[in-house]
Design a protein around this motif. Structure first.
Motif, PDB file in Angstrom:
ATOM      1  N   ILE A1665     -38.541  -5.538 -13.773  1.00  0.00           N
ATOM      2  CA  ILE A1665     -39.126  -6.686 -13.057  1.00  0.00           C
ATOM      3  C   ILE A1665     -38.811  -7.976 -13.833  1.00  0.00           C
ATOM      4  O   ILE A1665     -38.508  -9.013 -13.248  1.00  0.00           O
ATOM      5  CB  ILE A1665     -40.645  -6.519 -12.886  1.00  0.00           C
ATOM      6  CG1 ILE A1665     -40.944  -5.269 -12.073  1.00  0.00           C
ATOM      7  CG2 ILE A1665     -41.239  -7.708 -12.157  1.00  0.00           C
ATOM      8  CD1 ILE A1665     -42.411  -4.990 -11.863  1.00  0.00           C
ATOM      9  N   GLU A1666     -38.895  -7.870 -15.164  1.00  0.00           N
ATOM     10  CA  GLU A1666     -38.605  -9.054 -15.975  1.00  0.00           C
ATOM     11  C   GLU A1666     -37.200  -9.589 -15.711  1.00  0.00           C
ATOM     12  O   GLU A1666     -36.962 -10.790 -15.692  1.00  0.00           O
ATOM     13  CB  GLU A1666     -38.721  -8.687 -17.461  1.00  0.00           C
ATOM     14  CG  GLU A1666     -39.961  -9.264 -18.109  1.00  0.00           C
ATOM     15  CD  GLU A1666     -40.020  -8.899 -19.566  1.00  0.00           C
ATOM     16  OE1 GLU A1666     -39.402  -9.619 -20.361  1.00  0.00           O
ATOM     17  OE2 GLU A1666     -40.664  -7.889 -19.912  1.00  0.00           O
ATOM     18  N   LYS A1667     -36.270  -8.642 -15.520  1.00  0.00           N
ATOM     19  CA  LYS A1667     -34.879  -9.050 -15.265  1.00  0.00           C
ATOM     20  C   LYS A1667     -34.815  -9.956 -14.040  1.00  0.00           C
ATOM     21  O   LYS A1667     -34.009 -10.870 -13.961  1.00  0.00           O
ATOM     22  CB  LYS A1667     -34.010  -7.813 -15.025  1.00  0.00           C
ATOM     23  CG  LYS A1667     -33.293  -7.334 -16.302  1.00  0.00           C
ATOM     24  CD  LYS A1667     -32.156  -6.386 -15.932  1.00  0.00           C
ATOM     25  CE  LYS A1667     -32.546  -4.965 -16.216  1.00  0.00           C
ATOM     26  NZ  LYS A1667     -31.768  -3.938 -15.608  1.00  0.00           N
ATOM     27  N   LEU A1668     -35.703  -9.650 -13.053  1.00  0.00           N
ATOM     28  CA  LEU A1668     -35.635 -10.401 -11.796  1.00  0.00           C
ATOM     29  C   LEU A1668     -36.136 -11.838 -11.958  1.00  0.00           C
ATOM     30  O   LEU A1668     -36.028 -12.634 -11.038  1.00  0.00           O
ATOM     31  CB  LEU A1668     -36.437  -9.689 -10.710  1.00  0.00           C
ATOM     32  CG  LEU A1668     -35.892  -8.310 -10.308  1.00  0.00           C
ATOM     33  CD1 LEU A1668     -36.727  -7.728  -9.188  1.00  0.00           C
ATOM     34  CD2 LEU A1668     -34.448  -8.409  -9.843  1.00  0.00           C
ATOM     35  N   LEU A1669     -36.731 -12.157 -13.111  1.00  0.00           N
ATOM     36  CA  LEU A1669     -37.177 -13.536 -13.304  1.00  0.00           C
ATOM     37  C   LEU A1669     -35.984 -14.493 -13.345  1.00  0.00           C
ATOM     38  O   LEU A1669     -36.140 -15.686 -13.098  1.00  0.00           O
ATOM     39  CB  LEU A1669     -37.965 -13.660 -14.609  1.00  0.00           C
ATOM     40  CG  LEU A1669     -39.403 -13.139 -14.589  1.00  0.00           C
ATOM     41  CD1 LEU A1669     -40.011 -13.230 -15.970  1.00  0.00           C
ATOM     42  CD2 LEU A1669     -40.249 -13.931 -13.613  1.00  0.00           C
ATOM     43  N   ASN A1672     -30.592 -14.544  -9.121  1.00  0.00           N
ATOM     44  CA  ASN A1672     -29.979 -15.754  -8.575  1.00  0.00           C
ATOM     45  C   ASN A1672     -30.631 -16.206  -7.269  1.00  0.00           C
ATOM     46  O   ASN A1672     -30.281 -17.230  -6.722  1.00  0.00           O
ATOM     47  CB  ASN A1672     -28.471 -15.554  -8.388  1.00  0.00           C
ATOM     48  CG  ASN A1672     -28.201 -14.288  -7.614  1.00  0.00           C
ATOM     49  OD1 ASN A1672     -29.147 -13.724  -7.040  1.00  0.00           O
ATOM     50  ND2 ASN A1672     -26.966 -13.827  -7.575  1.00  0.00           N
ATOM     51  N   GLN A1673     -31.574 -15.421  -6.734  1.00  0.00           N
ATOM     52  CA  GLN A1673     -32.245 -15.823  -5.479  1.00  0.00           C
ATOM     53  C   GLN A1673     -33.630 -16.365  -5.852  1.00  0.00           C
ATOM     54  O   GLN A1673     -34.432 -15.654  -6.464  1.00  0.00           O
ATOM     55  CB  GLN A1673     -32.365 -14.595  -4.560  1.00  0.00           C
ATOM     56  CG  GLN A1673     -32.792 -14.931  -3.155  1.00  0.00           C
ATOM     57  CD  GLN A1673     -31.650 -15.517  -2.332  1.00  0.00           C
ATOM     58  OE1 GLN A1673     -30.490 -15.270  -2.644  1.00  0.00           O
ATOM     59  NE2 GLN A1673     -31.964 -16.290  -1.320  1.00  0.00           N
ATOM     60  N   VAL A1674     -33.936 -17.592  -5.476  1.00  0.00           N
ATOM     61  CA  VAL A1674     -35.164 -18.218  -5.970  1.00  0.00           C
ATOM     62  C   VAL A1674     -36.418 -17.475  -5.473  1.00  0.00           C
ATOM     63  O   VAL A1674     -37.384 -17.312  -6.197  1.00  0.00           O
ATOM     64  CB  VAL A1674     -35.199 -19.717  -5.610  1.00  0.00           C
ATOM     65  CG1 VAL A1674     -35.376 -19.927  -4.147  1.00  0.00           C
ATOM     66  CG2 VAL A1674     -36.305 -20.405  -6.392  1.00  0.00           C
ATOM     67  N   ILE A1725     -29.942 -23.234 -14.209  1.00  0.00           N
ATOM     68  CA  ILE A1725     -31.270 -23.491 -13.607  1.00  0.00           C
ATOM     69  C   ILE A1725     -32.080 -22.201 -13.609  1.00  0.00           C
ATOM     70  O   ILE A1725     -33.257 -22.188 -13.940  1.00  0.00           O
ATOM     71  CB  ILE A1725     -31.097 -23.973 -12.148  1.00  0.00           C
ATOM     72  CG1 ILE A1725     -30.460 -25.355 -12.110  1.00  0.00           C
ATOM     73  CG2 ILE A1725     -32.429 -23.979 -11.433  1.00  0.00           C
ATOM     74  CD1 ILE A1725     -31.426 -26.481 -12.071  1.00  0.00           C
ATOM     75  N   ALA A1726     -31.407 -21.078 -13.237  1.00  0.00           N
ATOM     76  CA  ALA A1726     -32.134 -19.810 -13.103  1.00  0.00           C
ATOM     77  C   ALA A1726     -32.821 -19.437 -14.414  1.00  0.00           C
ATOM     78  O   ALA A1726     -33.982 -19.031 -14.431  1.00  0.00           O
ATOM     79  CB  ALA A1726     -31.201 -18.697 -12.664  1.00  0.00           C
ATOM     80  N   PRO A1766     -36.915 -26.527  -8.377  1.00  0.00           N
ATOM     81  CA  PRO A1766     -37.766 -25.323  -8.284  1.00  0.00           C
ATOM     82  C   PRO A1766     -38.692 -25.217  -9.503  1.00  0.00           C
ATOM     83  O   PRO A1766     -39.817 -24.783  -9.376  1.00  0.00           O
ATOM     84  CB  PRO A1766     -36.761 -24.175  -8.242  1.00  0.00           C
ATOM     85  CG  PRO A1766     -35.489 -24.714  -8.779  1.00  0.00           C
ATOM     86  CD  PRO A1766     -35.490 -26.194  -8.528  1.00  0.00           C
ATOM     87  N   VAL A1767     -38.239 -25.723 -10.654  1.00  0.00           N
ATOM     88  CA  VAL A1767     -39.060 -25.614 -11.855  1.00  0.00           C
ATOM     89  C   VAL A1767     -40.273 -26.516 -11.738  1.00  0.00           C
ATOM     90  O   VAL A1767     -41.410 -26.116 -11.986  1.00  0.00           O
ATOM     91  CB  VAL A1767     -38.234 -26.024 -13.106  1.00  0.00           C
ATOM     92  CG1 VAL A1767     -39.059 -25.869 -14.369  1.00  0.00           C
ATOM     93  CG2 VAL A1767     -36.976 -25.183 -13.188  1.00  0.00           C
TER      94      VAL A1767
END
Length: 1812
Positions: A1665-1669, A1672-1674, A1725-1726, A1766-1767
């Motif tokens: 799940i952490e990886k998904l932070l 590339n999809q917001v 950005i990601a 987004p941030v």
């Protein structure tokens, strides 16, 4: 001796020694009356039951041998009086009470089997008796509570027998018998030492597996949770460690809370039949109690249960917060409550057995206690300010109990919460809660401040902190008294009462203990009274005082009405003051009372004076009573007098016109009423004002104002009471000091009381001779002389003016009433008359229990004289003034006081306002007290509270002491004076004013209860008025009210004369046509039905031979009324039919007359089936179901065919004859089916499945209770859960089918022949209602199993069924499906025997259809197949059924891509039932030996293969469909004319196949069959998750539905590992929608499985799940952060801490880099967004607390406000959410931040400049 008995007034206490002998004689009488060879003798023992109950309630000293003998006899009586439900209810309940009280001291051995037989025979058999459902319900409750009380006495070996009996019922989890089995196991399974060998690890394992076999069913969960809790508590020899993960997973998931914005309740819970819910209804609607019990008893040193418990409470705590309330709050509140109570119970138990070494190593030590309390405090902290009333109360009480267990944690918590509430004064409900919790913990705080253990006091800076807290709260309490805020005012009064209950005395010396000098007492007192007086001045009376004699002196405002705290506080405060302080207070009070008149606060001011007088009568009388008395006398001096007050009658010169001015009237009324309350406890000091009192009372009665007369009545009452009645004095003075500190009072426990300390016994007011003399003098003045006046008025008619006469009568009656109300039962009772003419010694001495409310005044002659005169007066009033209701009301009150000796005390006891204040937690000290380490065997209370209880106990005893004398001694009968008054009351109970009727009725009922011998006479009189055509409406209403009471209805079963008079009276009352009268008669009849308890033998067979036919005559007389032709109103026809049925059923027990009556009645009801009256038809159906029930002489079953044959031989010939005569008539069945079809009302809106609610639409509730039997729902069909939506709502009534079945079994083939044509005609009818009836009749035929059925099948039934399968009609599919389901239902109670035609019907269904049929016929066939598959019992399938399954499976798998959606759904459903049946069967054959025929059956692709095939195909297609749907999205804009290549068709086929598969999943999850198909469901996880969003709408809708259901399913090991691996691959899926959907699922998945996932699996999931932070999809990034925030809340602390630290350092390093080179180079950005999201997740994971790491995290997060889009929005949202959730407590939480940090936070919330 019990404390309450030792503390009774000395004259009464001395008498109690005789109770032991008295009880022994009661036991002897019961033994003499009961003869085990004559079950009817049970009725004669019933009169003793209420007497036995007296001894239990009086807490008498009785010998254990007698109790043991009584229990033995009782159990025997219970066992032998099998069909006498009422007797069993009474005996059952008294046995429960005896066992509860003496059970631990008795050694019994009780068999469980007889109880089970009683239950089966009465509640679970298909054929129950005629008893009303209310009685049955009470019976069930009595039997179950008796079983619970006897469980401990089951001998060794019982547990094994019980399990082998009921365990087998749960083999097939999809049959209702499994619910029944679980209910019985919970009810019977004993947990005593004798049965300990039965409980083993393996058995627990087996239970947990069984528990898992039905998911999402609350009923099932409650039963099993209770069984587990019972084992955990009693058997610590079992090693529970290995079961903890599974148990805690269960516990957590039983709370239906919304996880991750999901739904808060099971989306589809398994339906439990009504009768199971009704019969095994636990009082608890949530399993919370069992869960709490399990958790508390699992805790032991070295066990990991504590960790699990912490984890569970971490997950649940958020739902306690006020902002997260919902439907689940109730079950969470129960959990908290029972956790604390069970914990307290366990501690107490361990303290008492501390010496027993065996338990020492398992008992809770200091660390375990502290750990437990810490966790519970977290829940308490969340729930403290809940808006839910009960949660807030539970929290306060829980805090108080825990404060004694772990003071070092709880007391600082209370203190900090209180200071916090004071700071945030805005939310008043918080202050009220905080004040209450200090009041509840007041004693704990005091004890802690004097305690010498340092650990307790360290927390808050020494012991003074606690005394400071109390001082602050007391000073604030003064501000809390506010007339505009009742709850807060009452809370502060409770606090003051609580604080002063703890102190031994309050005095003014400077060298006293620190506490008292710190709060300077006299100033505080002055301030207190100032506040109190201003409160009293501003009170608004709660309602306009209603004029008339009913205003009690105390109908006050909220201070008096909403709780006893006000009076209680005053009594305690004034009782504890020292002499000087008391005088100081008294002066202030006297000044206030004498200078104000406050008509709005009469009761309040009165109670204030009363408390002063009670505390110190000598002083208070001078300052308070004397001034008021003098002022009243002077006010009354100059007013005109009527002369009615008893000082001689004036000549007629008094004019009725004279009145008082309103102001004067109000003032006098106020002063008299305050006086009346103030002198309640005056006693001997009032004697010196005797003359003034006489003067004041006489003048009040002579005043020309009814209001003042009424006030005079109050004073006279109060004065008499305070002279002659026993009441405690000096109740609030302190007599024993606490050993730890003299300043505190020692509290007392009733449990360990020995009569050691005579100093503690209360001092009672025992009337002196002077007081008795004065009381007798008052009686002469206002009772004797008033009686003479009354006689004069009535006999000599001395008044010419009717107005004057009325006034005079009113005042005279008021004086009599007031004297009687004042002396209660001190005026001796009537002397009874004796049946045999002379009295024996025993009659006078018939002593049962001791009790007296005061010294005797007057004599029995006085009571008898009064009765005579009142009788004359009531006759006079009825003739002359029959419309003056107030005179009648006064007369009835006088009669009531004369006749119902002791009932006034009983009412006072029942309404005692102060009884419940004792249960407030503020004045209870729990038995285990770790503050000063003193443990008692029971709760401790202050002495004053126990005296109060003893006083009430005495009041109760005095009301009961002579009440039962007439029941027990058959020689005594009521005195003739009482009989005269009874006649008057009987006349008045049908008076035309309703108030008069109801008062007289109540009084009459009390009489009848006390003298049952009078009931017969009443019934005859009252039923007469029902029959009398000229009786007015009010006579009927009055009669019905009394006849409908249980006292009267019970009497009917025993007395033949009343019985027939009652029944014929009701049935011949149709000439009363008014609506009210009809309604009353109808209600009376319904009540008679509900409480009908059979007919005793004495009615069935009268002893005298000449009268023998009476019962049969009654039956035929009623039978003739019940035909349609008599022209009676339909309701009367219905009633007559119902009575006929009840009598017939009741006569079954009497074999001589019954067979004739039965046969005739059955014939009569068979005819009624074609009646024109719909209600009568409904009743006929119920009746036939019962009457045809028993006979089974035609059944082809080998096992019981033969014996039934012989047994029924003779009876049946008459039966069959009577019935065949009816149905052989021409066209009988045509007419019957036609009239039955009218019952089926087909509506479109009928959304519920209406099984058995026959034509609910046109029946009112009352009619239902007449036409339906309790039986209708105990043997309800279907016996398997119904969940298939495809079958729709059917109008199939199983009771109709059952009639046809029974009729055929009764009369054989002749019925079939008669029925055939009608059936064929109706099956082809157009109307749905006709088809319904045909379906019912056909179902009955197919299920009847008689000889000759097979021939009929070949001859016509088979063709009929084929025709039905092929018929194109759509709307009646549900009924025909139900018909087939009924026909293949297993025989026998548990559906295990195969019916004769089942195999043939299945063959008929499985035959392939012709090619050209429409799709709805195809769908219909699959629906029929599913319906029949549900009814098959998988564990015991014969070979033919296994082959049927295999054959069908092949067909279903071939048709999965059927073009019609409707057919696909049907196939999916059928497939889920079929596969689960196969799996269950396989699981049974695995456990048994592999049998021969098993292997010979083979299917095309090997046995175990179909499941693999399904899973592989599904995974493959899921990918194809996804690709196709993506390519669709790409292609569609370019080439609109896509070529229909083969791929396209193929993908359509794939989608259809997938839809069927989803139907399969949904259906198996909905039906509760998923536990046997889990491997397939786990295999389908990926398709379900990945196809949520496709271009094919229908497919996605199904996928979403399956997804919602899946969220609730717990997946046990071994499937869990597979599920985890599927999820991990789905998280990394290339399609972002799949990743997002997987995240949604993971959130609930982790919550549900947190206890059973291994730590490696958790870390793996966490990492992914952490990886998904940084996806590339917001959307995925944000979703992952939300999921992580949830996981941080309840996850493992180590993983969470590691994550937080990493997030912080990562973000910190980014922030640093930014500062260095003001550019965003090198950071995508990601990755920045990811780092910020990780921080945000950490911040949002603690919504209400402020752990030490949080300020840094929030501040760092806020620094990212300058980042791009987004941030930036993430930061803004997170900080806003942080502010919102911490707003309540921000005032002191902001201290955790530094100035700079606060500035940074402030910057984010101010909106940035628009022009920047």
């Amino acid at each position: 001796m019990h404390l309450y008995n030792a503390w009774l007034p000395p004259p009464v206490a001395a008498e109690t020694n005789r109770e032991r002998e008295s009880f022994a004689s009661v036991v002897r009488s019961v033994k003499e009356l009961w003869r085990s060879d004559d079950p009817e003798s049970v009725y004669s023992t019933l009169k003793w039951i209420s007497v036995i109950e007296l001894f239990v309630r009086a807490k008498s000293e009785v010998s254990l041998e007698d109790v043991a003998a009584l229990v033995e006899v009782g159990l025997e009586i219970f066992r032998i009086s099998e069909n006498k439900l009422y007797a069993q209810v009474r005996w059952g309940n008294i046995l429960v009470r005896l066992l509860k009280k003496y059970g631990k001291k008795l050694s019994l051995s009780v068999q469980w089997r007889p109880f089970y037989d009683t239950l089966m025979q009465t509640h679970f058999s298909r054929n129950t008796g005629p008893e009303g459902w209310r009685l049955r319900q009470r019976h069930f409750e009595a039997v179950t509570s008796l079983i619970q009380s006897c469980r401990n006495f089951f001998p060794s070996g019982s547990a094994a027998e019980i399990w082998s009996e009921f365990g087998s019922l749960m083999e097939n989890p999809w049959h209702n018998s499994s619910f029944e089995g679980s209910g019985f196991v919970k009810l019977f399974l004993p947990a005593n030492m004798e049965n300990r060998d039965f409980f083993s690890q393996d058995w627990i394992k087996q239970c947990l597996d069984l528990w898992d076999s039905i998911p999402n069913c609350q009923f099932w969960d409650i039963q099993w949770a209770a069984v587990m809790a019972r084992c955990i508590k009693h058997y610590n020899s079992i090693d529970w460690e290995c079961f903890l993960p599974v148990l805690f997973t269960r516990f957590l998931n039983m709370f239906e809370v919304p996880v991750a914005n999901g739904n808060g309740s099971y989306p589809f819970s398994v339906d439990v039949p009504r009768n199971m819910r009704f019969l095994f209804s636990s009082k608890v609607v949530t399993p919370a109690k069992a869960i709490a019990k399990s958790i508390v008893y699992l805790l032991k040193p070295g066990s990991s249960a504590q960790e699990y418990f912490e984890k569970m409470s971490n997950l649940l705590e958020q739902y306690y917060h006020p902002s997260n309330g919902g439907r689940w709050t109730y079950s969470l509140e129960r959990l908290l409550r029972y956790l604390v109570l069970t914990f307290q119970q366990r501690l107490r138990h361990e303290q008492q057995n501390a010496d027993d070494n065996g338990h020492a190593e398992l008992s809770l030590g200091k660390t375990e206690r502290a750990a437990f309390v810490k966790v519970v405090l977290k829940l308490i902290d969340r729930g403290q300010y809940s808006k839910n009333e009960s949660l807030a109360e539970t929290v306060a009480a829980a805090t108080s109990i825990l404060a004694y267990a772990e003071p070092s944690l709880v007391l600082p918590f209370i203190a900090s919460r209180f200071h916090l509430a004071l700071e945030t004064m805005t939310a008043t409900h918080q202050l009220k809660t905080a004040v209450t919790s200090v009041a509840f913990a007041g004693r704990a705080l005091f004890l802690a401040s004097v305690s010498d253990t340092p650990s307790i006091t360290d927390g808050l800076g020494g012991a003074d902190a606690f005394t400071d807290l109390i001082i602050i709260s007391l000073n604030n309490a003064l501000l809390g008294m506010d007339a505009n805020d009742p709850p807060k005012t009452l809370a502060t009064m409770q606090l003051i009462g609580s604080v002063f209950s703890n102190l031994s005395a309050l005095d003014e010396n400077e060298d006293g203990p620190t506490f008292l000098s710190a709060i300077s007492s006299s100033e505080w007192l002055d301030e207190f009274f100032c506040r109190l007086f201003s409160l009293l001045l501003h009170l608004e009376p709660s309602s306009v005082l209603n004029e008339g004699i009913h205003t009690s002196a105390t109908s006050g405002t909220f201070l008096v009405e909403d709780g006893p705290y006000y009076f209680c506080m005053l009594e305690i405060l004034l009782g504890k003051l020292s002499k000087t302080l008391y005088n100081q207070a008294l002066k202030k009070i006297a000044k206030f009372v004498n200078s104000n008149i406050l008509p709005g606060a009469i009761a309040e001011v009165g109670l204030l004076c009363c408390a002063c007088v009670h505390s110190n009568p000598e002083e208070a009388v001078v300052h308070l009573i004397e001034p008021i008395l003098n002022s009243v006398i002077s006010s009354l001096k100059g007013i005109p007098i009527s002369g009615f007050g008893g000082r001689g009658i004036t000549d007629g010169s008094f004019s009725t016109k004279a009145t008082l001015s309103p102001a004067l009237e109000t003032a006098i009324d106020y002063q008299l009423k305050v006086l009346s309350v103030a002198i309640s406890y005056g006693g001997p000091v009032l004697l010196r004002y005797g003359d003034q009192f006489k003067e004041a009372i006489a003048s009040a009665f002579e005043a020309p104002s009814w209001k003042v007369n009424g006030a005079g009545d109050h004073v006279l009452r109060s004065l008499l009471g305070s002279l002659v009645i026993y009441y405690p004095v000096d109740q609030y003075k302190c007599f024993s000091h606490h050993p730890a500190a003299a300043v505190l009072e020692e509290w007392i426990s009733t449990k360990d009381y020995q009569n050691k300390e005579p100093s503690l016994t209360p001092k009672w007011h025992i009337p002196s001779e002077d007081e008795v003399l004065f009381a007798n003098e008052l009686l002469d003045l206002h009772f004797r002389s008033a009686l003479d006046d009354l006689l004069k008025i009535c006999q000599n008619k001395i008044h010419s003016d009717p107005g004057n006469e009325k006034e005079h009568l009113k005042v005279t009656l008021l004086r009599i009433d007031s004297s009687l109300q004042g002396i209660l039962s001190c005026l001796p009772d009537f002397r009874p008359s004796f049946r045999n003419g002379s009295a024996t010694d025993q009659d006078f001495s018939s002593f049962i229990i001791a009790g007296a409310s005061g010294s005797t005044v007057g004599s029995p002659e006085l009571r008898e004289k009064a009765a005579k005169i009142i009788h004359v007066a009531s006759r006079y009033l009825l003739e002359e003034r029959s419309d003056d209701s107030i005179l009648f009301i006064l007369t009835i009150r006088v009669m009531d006081a004369l006749v119902n000796f002791g009932s006034l005390e009983y009412d006072e006891w029942a309404n005692h306002r102060q009884a419940w204040k004792l249960e407030s937690a503020a004045i209870i000290e729990p038995p285990t007290n770790f503050i000063v380490s003193s443990h008692a065997p029971g709760k401790r209370r202050p002495r004053w509270a126990l005296i109060d209880k003893a006083y009430m106990h005495n009041t109760w005893r005095s009301s009961q002491s002579s009440y039962h004398r007439f029941r027990t001694n058959s020689n005594l009968s009521p005195s003739e004076h009482a009989v005269l008054l009874m006649d008057d009351l009987l006349t008045l109970s049908s008076h035309n004013y309703e108030t008069v009727r109801s008062l007289a009725g109540k009084s009459l009922l009390k009489m009848l209860k006390r003298w049952p011998s009078l009931i017969g006479k009443c019934v005859l009189t009252l039923t007469e008025s029902l029959r009398d055509p000229n009786a007015p409406e009010h006579a009927v209403l009055g009669s019905c009210t009394i006849l409908a009471t249980q006292t009267v209805l019970r009497h009917l079963t025993l007395d033949p004369k009343s019985f027939s008079s009652f029944l014929l009276g009701i049935l011949s009352s149709s000439h009363h046509e008014t609506l009210k009268a009809q309604k009353a008669i109808n209600e009376l009849f319904v009540k008679y039905n509900i409480h009908f308890s059979g007919v005793s033998r004495s009615i069935l067979r009268n002893s005298d031979k000449s009268e023998r036919p009476e019962f049969a005559d009654l039956v035929s007389q009623i039978g003739s009324m019940s035909f349609d032709t008599t022209g009676l109103h339909w309701r009367y026809n219905l009633m007559a039919n119902r009575v006929l049925l009840l009598l017939t059923m009741a006569s079954r027990s009497d074999s001589d007359s019954s067979s004739m009556i039965l046969a005739e009645t059955a014939g009569h009801f068979l005819k009624s089936l074609k009646s024109q009256l719909p209600q009568t038809r409904m009743l006929a159906i119920s009746a036939l179901n019962i009457l045809l029930g028993e006979s089974r002489h035609k059944i082809s079953g080998q096992e019981d065919g033969q014996c039934a044959e012989d047994f029924k031989g003779q009876a049946n010939s008459s039966f069959e004859g009577a019935l065949s005569k009816v149905f052989q008539e021409e066209g009988f069945f045509n007419e019957t089916l036609n009239s039955l079809s009218h019952v089926h009302i087909i509506t479109d809106t009928d959304g519920t499945s209406s099984r058995g609610n026959h034509g609910a639409s046109f029946q009112s509730l009352a009619d239902k209770s007449i036409t339906r039997f309790y039986f209708d729902f105990s043997a309800s069909w279907p016996r398997t859960p119904s969940w298939i939506s495809l079958l729709g709502t059917d109008m199939f009534y199983s009771s109709f089918a059952r009639i046809f079945k029974r009729l055929i079994q009764e009369c054989g083939m002749s019925v079939m022949v008669a029925l055939q044509n009608a059936l064929e005609e109706f099956s082809d009818a157009k109307e749905r209602s006709r088809q319904c009836v045909a379906a019912e009749a056909l179902a009955g035929v197919l299920h009847s199993d008689i000889n000759g059925l097979l021939e009929a099948w070949d001859h016509w039934l088979m063709n009929q069924l084929d025709k039905i399968i092929l018929a194109p009609s759509v709307d009646s599919i549900p009924e025909w499906a139900a018909c087939i389901r009924y026909a293949v239902t297993g025989k026998g109670k548990y559906g295990t025997r195969v019916p004769l035609l089942r195999q043939r019907i299945l063959d008929c269904l499985v035959k392939p259809l012709p090619q050209s049929v429409p799709t709805n016929v195809v769908a219909k066939r699959y629906a029929f197949l599913s319906a029949s598959l549900i009814e098959i019992s998988p564990p015991k399938m014969p070979v033919a059924e296994i082959q049927f399954h295999d054959k069908l499976l092949q067909e279903l798998l071939d048709n999965m891509s059927h073009p019609s959606a409707q057919v696909r759904e049907a196939i999916g459903i059928a497939l889920s039932v079929l596969c689960s049946n196969k799996r269950l069967f396989a699981s049974f054959t695995l456990t048994q030996v592999q049998e021969g025929p098993e292997s010979s059956v083979n299917d095309p692709f090997g046995r175990g293969n179909w499941d693999q095939h399904l899973m592989e195909r599904a995974s493959k297609l899921a990918v194809n469909i996804q690709n196709a749907s993506q390519s669709d999205n790409v292609e569609s804009p370019m080439d609109i004319t896509r070529e229909n290549g083969p791929s396209n068709d193929e993908s359509r086929e794939d989608v259809k196949w997938m839809e069927t598969m989803f139907h399969f999943v949904i259906s198996s999850l909905k039906s509760g069959r998923s536990s046997h198909l889990l491997d397939i469901i786990v295999g389908l996880l990926y398709p379900i998750i990945s196809l949520q969003e496709t271009s094919n709408k229908d497919l996605s809708i199904l996928a979403k539905a399956a997804f919602e259901l899946l969220k609730w399913r717990i997946i046990p090991q071994p499937h869990l590992q597979k599920a985890v691996s599927v999820l991990l691959s789905a998280v990394n899926d290339p399609n972002w929608r799949t990743r997002s959907a997987t995240l949604t699922y993971l959130r609930t998945f982790m919550y549900r499985h947190i206890f059973i996932l291994s730590s490696a699996e958790k870390q793996e999931i966490w990492k992914n799940i952490e990886k998904l932070l940084i996806d590339n999809q917001v959307e995925v990034r944000e979703h992952a952060a939300a999921v992580l925030a949830g996981l941080l809340k309840g996850g493992d602390e180590d993983i969470a801490k590691d994550f937080r630290d990493r997030a912080f350092s990562e973000a910190h390093s980014i922030q640093k880099k930014r500062k260095q080179r003001n550019s965003n180079s090198g950071q995508s950005i990601a990755s920045t967004h990811g780092a910020v999201l990780a921080l945000a997740a950490s911040v949002l994971s603690v919504p209400y607390d402020m752990p030490s790491w949080l300020p840094d995290h929030v501040t760092l997060l806020a620094r990212f406000i300058g980042e791009p889009s987004p941030v930036r929005s993430t930061v803004t949202k997170a900080v806003a959410e942080f502010r919102r959730t911490h707003a309540d407590t921000w005032n002191f939480q902001k201290d955790s931040f530094t100035e700079d940090q606060l500035e940074v936070l402030a910057d984010t919330s101010s909106s940035s400049s628009y022009f920047a």
